[in-house]
Design an enzyme around this catalytic site. Structure first.
Site, mmCIF file in Angstrom:
data_model
loop_
_atom_site.group_PDB
_atom_site.id
_atom_site.type_symbol
_atom_site.label_atom_id
_atom_site.label_comp_id
_atom_site.label_asym_id
_atom_site.label_seq_id
_atom_site.Cartn_x
_atom_site.Cartn_y
_atom_site.Cartn_z
ATOM 1 N N CYS A 149 0.836 -1.210 0.000
ATOM 2 C CA CYS A 149 0.000 0.000 0.000
ATOM 3 C C CYS A 149 0.866 1.254 0.000
ATOM 4 C CB CYS A 149 -0.912 -0.041 1.227
ATOM 5 S SG CYS A 149 -1.917 1.433 1.412
ATOM 6 N N CYS A 152 -0.432 4.097 2.284
ATOM 7 C CA CYS A 152 -0.190 3.846 3.711
ATOM 8 C C CYS A 152 1.275 4.076 4.072
ATOM 9 C CB CYS A 152 -0.520 2.395 4.083
ATOM 10 S SG CYS A 152 -2.046 1.788 3.395
ATOM 11 N N ASP A 153 2.176 3.580 3.253
ATOM 12 C CA ASP A 153 3.572 3.459 3.686
ATOM 13 C C ASP A 153 4.572 4.325 2.929
ATOM 14 O OD1 ASP A 153 2.751 1.591 5.534
ATOM 15 O OD2 ASP A 153 2.996 -0.098 4.168
#
Ligand SMILES: Cc1cc2nc3c(=O)[nH]c(=O)nc-3n(C[C@H](O)[C@H](O)[C@H](O)COP(=O)(O)OP(=O)(O)OC[C@H]3O[C@@H](n4cnc5c(N)ncnc54)[C@H](O)[C@@H]3O)c2cc1C
Length: 333
Positions: A149, A152-153
């Site tokens: 992701c 997200c990261d």
């Protein structure tokens, strides 16, 4: 379709079958948020955890994009808090998995490993599973440099060197997104041409931070505490080499966990359950939320929001149904 009504305040258990107002399949952010809202509506919801207690986010080390946690929060700690909050209002969490469902009449019949539930409403939050490479090091280093992701990261990889595995639209889209943070993003693809659309391909090729390694696969992800390198294999000549890297983003698709509902619920060609904007499926009384019904956003916050919306709708559905029976004189008002 046959209808009957459960005493909303008092679910019953007879002959190994348990009657419930709201059954929630899945204990990820969508399921536990649905549980919170259904519990606060006094519906005594039951949540089946499935095999992955807390869902996908429990695999991640830190979540930094969920509001209310300015310093970030551990993925498993976050879903533990979700669960506690739902339980405080009366949700019951069972370590069990649905194995068969019959949605042809209400109450819906859900067979699990341990029991049979007869549910007046069903909220499906069974999520989706990112496809894995299934190579050594992948599982151990997930959340420590291996990610599925970019939203997200990506932020954790400022000025780092990354590889992206995949050659489709999402690999390129996410790879281009990662160039906001990373020094370089190298797309590793098993063929010598991409499957992505021409516009994305052009954008990727024109981006000075994007490089390509063709005809290659990741055979192993190496590192002790965090990713340090990958072992790349050339699929044409079989040669292998170690390639130092800070992070590996894997975008080779997602599989929605919806096989259980095939033939009973409308799905898109990829298997995501189709809902309207109120989380209603084609079967009245069955709602779907989170990644089982969402191939686009794939975030904790969006999944939690959908779960809450599904529970609000389930409550409306039960109230409307009760009013209809009252009007028909089938129950006392
Ligand atoms: C490594 C990783 C890191 C991530 N990091 C972030 C992040 O930092 N921020 C962010 O916003 N998002 C992040 N995400 C994405 C986020 O985790 C998902 O968007 C979110 O978990 C989806 O929630 P969900 O409830 O729809 O499904 P899931 O979390 O996938 O949960 C599905 C649930 O359904 C259960 N289930 C499946 N089948 C059955 C069955 N037959 N019966 C009963 N239960 C069943 C499973 O056991 C599980 O509990 C990350 C994802 C991964 C993989």
């Amino acid at each position: 379709m046959e209808f009957s009504l459960t005493d909303l305040s008092n679910p019953t258990k007879e002959n190994g079958e348990e009657r419930v107002n709201v059954l929630i399949l899945g204990s990820g952010p969508a399921g536990l948020s649905a549980a919170l809202y259904a519990a606060r509506a006094d519906l005594n919801p039951v949540v089946l955890t499935g095999m992955e207690l807390g869902g996908q986010v429990s695999l991640t080390y830190t979540v930094e994009n969920y509001p209310g946690f300015p310093e970030g929060v551990g993925g498993s700690e976050m879903v533990e808090l979700f669960q506690k909050q739902a339980e405080r209002f009366g949700a019951r969490v069972e370590f069990d998995t649905a194995t068969e469902v019959d949605l042809s009449q209400r109450p819906f019949r859900i067979q699990t490993y341990n029991t049979i539930y007869l549910a007046d409403t069903l909220i499906i939050t069974t999520g989706a599973t990112p496809r894995h490479l299934n190579v050594p090091g992948e599982k151990e280093l997930t959340g420590r440099g291996v990610s599925y992701c970019a939203t997200c990261d990506g932020w954790f990889f400022k000025d780092k060197e990354l590889i992206v595995v995949g050659g489709g639209d999402s690999a390129l889209e996410e790879g281009i997104f990662l160039t906001r943070y990373a020094n370089s993003v190298t797309i590793v693809h098993r063929r010598d041409e991409l499957r992505a659309g021409p516009v994305l391909e052009k954008q990727a090729r024109e981006n000075p931070k994007v490089k390509f390694i063709w005809n290659s696969v990741v055979d192993e992800i190496l590192g002790k505490e965090a990713v340090e390198a990958v072992r790349l294999k050339n699929v044409l000549d079989g040669s292998e080499r170690e390639y130092p890297i800070d992070g590996v983003f894997i975008f080779i698709g997602h599989i929605p966990n919806t096989q259980l509902f095939e033939g009973q619920l409308e799905m898109d060609p990829m298997g995501y359950i189709q809902t309207d904007k109120w989380m209603r499926t084609n079967v009245p009384g069955v709602f779907a939320a989170g990644e089982a019904a969402d191939s686009r956003f794939r975030q904790v916050i969006t999944s939690a929001g959908m779960g809450a919306a599904a529970a609000i709708q389930a409550n409306h559905f039960l109230s409307e149904f009760e009013s209809e029976l009252e009007a028909a004189g089938e129950i006392d008002s």
